[in-house]
Design a protein around this motif. Structure first.
Motif, mmCIF file in Angstrom:
data_model
loop_
_atom_site.group_PDB
_atom_site.id
_atom_site.type_symbol
_atom_site.label_atom_id
_atom_site.label_comp_id
_atom_site.label_asym_id
_atom_site.label_seq_id
_atom_site.Cartn_x
_atom_site.Cartn_y
_atom_site.Cartn_z
ATOM 1 N N PHE B 159 0.835 -1.208 0.000
ATOM 2 C CA PHE B 159 0.000 0.000 0.000
ATOM 3 C C PHE B 159 0.864 1.250 0.000
ATOM 4 O O PHE B 159 0.691 2.156 -0.815
ATOM 5 C CB PHE B 159 -0.930 -0.024 1.214
ATOM 6 C CG PHE B 159 -1.750 1.217 1.367
ATOM 7 C CD1 PHE B 159 -2.921 1.387 0.639
ATOM 8 C CD2 PHE B 159 -1.361 2.220 2.225
ATOM 9 C CE1 PHE B 159 -3.675 2.538 0.760
ATOM 10 C CE2 PHE B 159 -2.108 3.381 2.355
ATOM 11 C CZ PHE B 159 -3.274 3.538 1.625
ATOM 12 N N ALA B 162 3.291 1.522 -3.192
ATOM 13 C CA ALA B 162 2.531 1.790 -4.422
ATOM 14 C C ALA B 162 2.028 3.227 -4.418
ATOM 15 O O ALA B 162 2.088 3.921 -5.438
ATOM 16 C CB ALA B 162 1.365 0.817 -4.541
ATOM 17 N N SER B 163 1.551 3.701 -3.256
ATOM 18 C CA SER B 163 1.087 5.089 -3.175
ATOM 19 C C SER B 163 2.236 6.053 -3.444
ATOM 20 O O SER B 163 2.103 6.999 -4.225
ATOM 21 C CB SER B 163 0.496 5.371 -1.791
ATOM 22 O OG SER B 163 -0.629 4.573 -1.574
ATOM 23 N N THR B 166 3.290 5.929 -7.097
ATOM 24 C CA THR B 166 2.334 6.631 -7.952
ATOM 25 C C THR B 166 2.490 8.134 -7.797
ATOM 26 O O THR B 166 2.431 8.886 -8.773
ATOM 27 C CB THR B 166 0.901 6.225 -7.586
ATOM 28 O OG1 THR B 166 0.818 4.805 -7.618
ATOM 29 C CG2 THR B 166 -0.096 6.794 -8.562
ATOM 30 N N PHE B 167 2.701 8.568 -6.554
ATOM 31 C CA PHE B 167 2.857 10.000 -6.321
ATOM 32 C C PHE B 167 4.089 10.542 -7.038
ATOM 33 O O PHE B 167 4.058 11.618 -7.628
ATOM 34 C CB PHE B 167 2.954 10.286 -4.821
ATOM 35 C CG PHE B 167 2.931 11.750 -4.513
ATOM 36 C CD1 PHE B 167 1.763 12.478 -4.644
ATOM 37 C CD2 PHE B 167 4.081 12.411 -4.118
ATOM 38 C CE1 PHE B 167 1.737 13.832 -4.381
ATOM 39 C CE2 PHE B 167 4.060 13.765 -3.856
ATOM 40 C CZ PHE B 167 2.879 14.483 -3.985
ATOM 41 N N LEU B 170 3.739 11.761 -10.445
ATOM 42 C CA LEU B 170 3.018 13.015 -10.671
ATOM 43 C C LEU B 170 3.912 14.234 -10.502
ATOM 44 O O LEU B 170 3.496 15.359 -10.753
ATOM 45 C CB LEU B 170 1.819 13.105 -9.710
ATOM 46 C CG LEU B 170 0.805 11.966 -9.840
ATOM 47 C CD1 LEU B 170 -0.215 12.028 -8.717
ATOM 48 C CD2 LEU B 170 0.109 12.030 -11.179
ATOM 49 N N ILE B 171 5.166 14.021 -10.054
ATOM 50 C CA ILE B 171 6.100 15.139 -9.905
ATOM 51 C C ILE B 171 6.796 15.349 -11.251
ATOM 52 O O ILE B 171 7.412 14.424 -11.777
ATOM 53 C CB ILE B 171 7.133 14.833 -8.804
ATOM 54 C CG1 ILE B 171 6.410 14.582 -7.476
ATOM 55 C CG2 ILE B 171 8.127 15.968 -8.664
ATOM 56 C CD1 ILE B 171 7.288 13.981 -6.418
ATOM 57 N N LEU B 183 6.517 3.102 -12.733
ATOM 58 C CA LEU B 183 5.454 2.120 -12.982
ATOM 59 C C LEU B 183 5.986 0.695 -12.799
ATOM 60 O O LEU B 183 5.359 -0.148 -12.131
ATOM 61 C CB LEU B 183 4.913 2.295 -14.403
ATOM 62 C CG LEU B 183 3.796 1.332 -14.804
ATOM 63 C CD1 LEU B 183 2.494 1.754 -14.163
ATOM 64 C CD2 LEU B 183 3.635 1.260 -16.304
ATOM 65 N N ILE B 186 6.568 -0.180 -9.121
ATOM 66 C CA ILE B 186 5.340 -0.584 -8.421
ATOM 67 C C ILE B 186 4.961 -2.009 -8.821
ATOM 68 O O ILE B 186 4.649 -2.859 -7.983
ATOM 69 C CB ILE B 186 4.179 0.376 -8.761
ATOM 70 C CG1 ILE B 186 4.546 1.796 -8.382
ATOM 71 C CG2 ILE B 186 2.905 -0.047 -8.055
ATOM 72 C CD1 ILE B 186 3.562 2.820 -8.887
ATOM 73 N N LEU B 187 5.018 -2.253 -10.131
ATOM 74 C CA LEU B 187 4.637 -3.566 -10.654
ATOM 75 C C LEU B 187 5.488 -4.673 -10.046
ATOM 76 O O LEU B 187 4.968 -5.657 -9.489
ATOM 77 C CB LEU B 187 4.814 -3.539 -12.176
ATOM 78 C CG LEU B 187 4.356 -4.749 -12.965
ATOM 79 C CD1 LEU B 187 2.856 -4.843 -12.913
ATOM 80 C CD2 LEU B 187 4.806 -4.659 -14.405
#
Lengths: 518, 518
Positions: B159, B162-163, B166-167, B170-171, B183, B186-187
């Motif tokens: 959790f 991955a969060s 993902t964040f 976005l930077i 990506l 996370i995978l």
């Protein structure tokens, strides 16, 4: 190198001695050690600074748009849930140990907006389904053709279908809807077809893959739609409305600023207005995001005020129409600020200083008309923004405001027509004060050069108002296609438009007052 | 329903009878069957038409850019090669049956350009590496904490990471370089960490995954770089040069067309020039592709004329600078073609018809200056394009041409200054023919309105030439950063610039001749 090495060895030795208590021998050692320590400290603090900067940037990203943080939490949540397929024995056995496809699906399919996620889910499931069964078929054909030929049949089919699939991704109409699906098709086909050479229960493998991908996709769709959903369509809608407001503010701001330039008392607000003036740049740069949002919007089910078949493409037309206005505002703002104008302003200010009022007079002569055109044009844009925003039926005021804009343009054209009289005062019948001023104006200081920026500005303004008419048409078509105002509350509606009219009036009065001050 | 059904049954029966030879009983049957057949035929031919249209579109995509077809063949080739890991027993056993990761890597990593493929390969390997070892570590911690707590530790870590991952996507600074890597991080992390709960040899799994991904990536890099490579950097370079040429053609074409409008004999070439005039639109719409190419360009090794650290970002500045010119050309072309001008042209043509030569005279008066500015400006752009294209040291002619442009602008400004004399002929000393013409001009038919489009055009032209100076600066900075002309062959170089100068002269003479015809 050699002497340095010696020093280093000496230090090493002295440190060993220091363990025996001979602390005075350590002086040069601490000198070097301190240097090393300072160097490391410098590195660490430099690194810490970089990290702090990065964290600050990240923090800004989060605070500027908290929905991004929510998106990250949603991804984490979806992954934690899909992990249950590993942690719970019945679930794990249920998918035959292929739970990893579900995990991978969640990671690659989860996008910030509902539309993008639906697009990827649909494409992934469809691509897997088609490719899976095609691959099983190819495997059956290959296995019938004998063991020696089998690899060649499979290899050739992989080569051909991968090439064809890749090519289809380069065709625009396929790319906009099925780009991801084609990728997944190639992936699944290659994977299942070549696996067939080693795996016995190929059909079961394909079935499990499809089944787990459906599980992962469904989970993503549930989480994305239930936990604070962000809709592409809604985003596009808001972006267009926001951009319209920015366009109106930019246009009005540029022109007002220009004609207030020689006036007083605007310095205090300058910084705030400067941001407003730059608003049109957002319109110029939002083409790509508009297109992707419209693309994803059509995958979304009915939500809020939008039906499933909401005409998202029409928003692109409105966006293009706004951009064509923004190009003109770019030219306008440059004609106000930069080079082509610099020498004119210089000439103008020197005229003002020498108390030759002619140039100022000309500016004022056109200024009234220009301000009228810009304020009426931006009123039209704001009214359009309001129409799109509320999705009410087109209020009668739009036509009214458009008429007002047209008459303002006509007025400006008339003003332009009368300028030669200012340069050639003998042609003016009657008007005493103007004539006196213009007699001064015929002195060689007033040339057409001083007129150029104002005339250019007026001409571009007229062009903008023409393009706004195209914008009005585009919004009207949207209203027709999306059936705006089907569920209108009539009394509420008329109240709203009344307010808009009074707003528009107030605004026009305000700019007129601003003009008086010039 | 009932009678229809009866008919249908009858038909069925009659067909059966038809087998006995009673063909005349078949008349109504063939009627219905023919209808059905026609319907099906219609459907099929409609479908065939759609397919044919699609194939035609696809064919056009292929013939317009054959490199796309080559790209598709490369993808197929890479996949066929990687399939060998399934077909050859030693290779298959070597990667422990995990060959599917290599296949998947090839599919998702293979991009049309070398830069994009390298970016994805690097990110995929790095992301897998980091995530794999982190996941093994987390698994070890979790397994130490007891069987009941283990799922919670693993779930929480999935959790959180991955969060966070993902964040980070976005930077902006992370997104531009490591979006794909995040990506994959996370995978891989989710996959390896949760697999740890079921798989025994976790470390081996992680190692195999990394190993197969490296194999897939290496294969992709080999194929993309050895078989007809397409370099992002080279593409960006060509795009910028092509856009510069288009900009120059558009600018020159627009102005020449405007001043030749009332002339004769240009209709035959109209269609060909119309395409040229629209060239600036390519400049307006190429921002996104420029950015992605520059982004991928920096991953590419030294190739052709470009070093590893070629200043690709400077190309973005040149692109932005060109766009700012293109905005002005947009305003220019609209001021020539559309609304704001329409009434002027009408007035103008009526003037011409009534043989009042004054308006024409004014147009000609400014036309010479405008044509000079536009041709000298477009010469500067073409010279810059040549400089960028050949990557030679900046030839001395650029300064010369820039000076020429500045003096042309000065000339146009002088022309603007003398216009009032045309409106007010008493101020003109001597010039007999002009005076005669202008005496006619003082009749009320000649107002400032007729001047507005010409003056606007002149003013925008001056603005464009100002912006071109910024473009010159940007190109000069590129030449400095990229060290243009380090390996110049001097004699060759001077020959080239001589040719450019004579070209430029020829062109100026050509436009001057075109002007004489007006």
């Amino acid at each position: 190198m050699a002497p340095r090495k010696e020093v280093f060895e000496g230090v090493e030795w002295r440190i060993r001695v220091a363990a025996d208590g001979s602390s005075e021998a350590l002086v040069p050692a601490t000198g070097l050690a301190r240097k090393a320590w300072l160097g490391i400290k410098g590195l660490i603090s430099g690194f810490a600074l970089k990290v702090r900067m990065f964290v600050k940037k990240a923090w800004d990203v989060g605070t500027n748009d908290p929905r991004k943080v929510i998106h990250c939490i949603k991804v984490g949540l979806a992954l934690a849930i899909v992990s249950l397929f590993y942690f719970m024995r019945p679930l794990y056995d249920g998918v035959g140990g292929n739970a990893m496809w579900a995990v991978m699906t969640v990671v690659v399919v989860f996008e910030p907006t509902v539309g993008a996620t639906l697009y990827k889910c649909f494409n992934r499931v469809l691509g897997t389904f088609l490719a899976g069964f095609l691959a099983v078929g190819v495997h059956w054909v290959a296995s019938q053709s004998g063991e020696r030929v089998e690899p060649f049949v499979v290899g050739a089919s992989v080569f051909l279908l991968a090439s064809a699939g890749t090519f289809s991704r380069l065709i625009p109409s396929v790319k906009s809807r099925f780009d991801y699906g084609a990728l997944i098709f190639i992936l699944t086909f290659s994977f299942v077809a070549v696996s067939g050479y080693r795996v016995d229960k190929l059909f079961e493998l394909a079935l499990h893959r499809i089944f787990t991908i459906i599980i992962g996709s469904s989970l993503c769709i549930l989480v994305i739609m239930l936990v604070c959903p962000i809709w592409s369509g809604q985003e596009l809608h808001s972006l267009i409305v926001r951009n319209m407001d920015k366009l109106a503010d930019s246009l009005d701001g540029c022109v007002t600023q220009y004609f207030n330039q020689s006036g007083e008392g605007t310095n205090s607000k300058e910084e705030a207005t400067d941001n407003k003036l730059q608003g049109y740049k957002c319109v110029l740069s939002s083409k790509a995001s508009e297109e992707s949002m419209a693309n994803f919007g059509r995958w979304e089910p009915s939500h809020g005020q939008f039906n499933f078949r909401h005409p998202w493409k029409q928003y692109l037309k409105i966006g293009a129409s706004m951009r064509s206005c923004a190009y003109c505002i770019e030219a306008l703002s440059s004609c106000i600020k930069s080079r082509s104008c610099a020498y004119c302003i210089e000439a103008l200010s020197s005229c003002i200083k020498s108390e030759n009022q002619a140039a100022k007079l000309i500016k004022q002569h056109l200024g009234s008309g220009c301000l009228k055109v810009s304020s009426s044009t931006s009123n039209v844009i704001k009214e359009l923004a309001e129409t799109v925003k509320t999705m009410k039926k087109k209020p009668s005021t739009t036509d009214l405001l458009a008429e007002e804009m047209k008459s303002a343009v006509q007025g400006l054209q008339n003003d332009l027509k009368t300028i030669p009289h200012l340069l050639n005062p003998s042609a003016i019948p009657g008007n005493k004060t103007l004539e006196t001023a213009c007699l001064e104006a015929t002195t060689p200081t007033v040339t057409l050069m001083e007129l150029v920026p104002v005339v250019t500005l007026a001409s571009i303004l007229i062009e903008i108002s023409g393009r706004i008419e195209a914008l009005v048409d585009a919004v009207e078509e949207l209203a027709k296609l999306a059936e705006f105002g089907i569920n209108d509350d009539k009394s509420k509606h008329s109240k709203m438009t009344d307010k808009t009219v009074s707003d528009a009036k107030q605004q026009t009065e305000g700019t007129m007052k601003a003009l008086q001050r010039v």
